[in-house]
Design a protein around this motif. Sequence first.
Motif, short mmCIF file in Angstrom:
data_model
loop_
_atom_site.label_atom_id
_atom_site.label_comp_id
_atom_site.label_asym_id
_atom_site.label_seq_id
_atom_site.Cartn_x
_atom_site.Cartn_y
_atom_site.Cartn_z
N PRO A 203 0.79 -1.23 0.00
CA PRO A 203 0.00 0.00 0.00
C PRO A 203 0.82 1.28 0.00
N TYR A 204 2.10 1.19 0.27
CA TYR A 204 2.95 2.37 0.18
C TYR A 204 2.92 2.97 -1.22
N ALA A 205 2.58 2.17 -2.21
CA ALA A 205 2.50 2.66 -3.59
C ALA A 205 1.45 3.74 -3.75
N ALA A 206 0.52 3.87 -2.80
CA ALA A 206 -0.51 4.89 -2.88
C ALA A 206 -0.04 6.26 -2.38
N GLU A 207 1.20 6.36 -1.90
CA GLU A 207 1.70 7.61 -1.33
C GLU A 207 1.73 8.74 -2.37
N ALA A 208 2.12 8.45 -3.58
CA ALA A 208 2.27 9.46 -4.63
C ALA A 208 2.55 8.74 -5.94
N PRO A 209 2.30 9.37 -7.09
CA PRO A 209 2.57 8.70 -8.37
C PRO A 209 4.02 8.23 -8.50
#
Length: 248
Positions: A203-209
């Motif tokens: 879910p860290y991938a949702a931090e920013a593009p």
Amino acid sequence: MKLFRRFRRPPDTIDPQHWQRLLASSPWFSALDDVRAARLHDLSARFLRQKTITPVADLELDGGQKLQLAALCCLPLLEFGAAGLHGWSQLIVYPDAFRVHRSHTDAAGVLHEWEDDLSGESWGAGPLILSWADVQADLAEPDAGFCVAVHEMAHKLDALDGEMDGTPPLPHAWQRQWAHDFQHSYDAFCQTVDAGEETAIDPYAAEAPEEFFAVVTEYHFSAPRLLKNAMPEVAAHLRRFYGPPPLL
């Protein structure tokens, strides 16, 4: 012409024993075909010549360990090439996770400050920073979905066009399609994370593009089947950009 040959820089070389030990150390290296292994060899030699590898906090690295770091950083460059090394000069290596101070002023003008423990960091033209312990943990579980070195190199590639936005330099038509497909996948992923649902991708991938791009890059190299099942359009772009993942 003879004078040019006399003063020409000698070709980059790697100790053959170090290279053979590297190939045997992880399927990320041993599964490469001969052509891609030769590219990795040449890129790694260039990396060792161009970059200063600086261990800190009493960490010591021998020649084989420095080659391992160089090769990991060069894995994402097998298709892109040596241009991916432009714009920065130093790799800093900590023994373990390292702490950085963060600050942010919100829309109301309130300053927020906190400490982060990181396994890697990379910003623009600055150094690339890695935790040696985390690099070794990634190598010990090559199919677990993590590789901090390629994550930070994705940021370096992303920054080459002057903007950290999750899109590396690409031909115009491909860049437009990449931006469309990545934005669509990123938005859907963020909705899933915001809803509190479990995700196959960290879910860290949702931090920013830009973090989305770096995280899915890790999965391309370390869990490509999982990435293809979760985000087939993203996986197809990364296969074109990075070449076939070594783990299939």
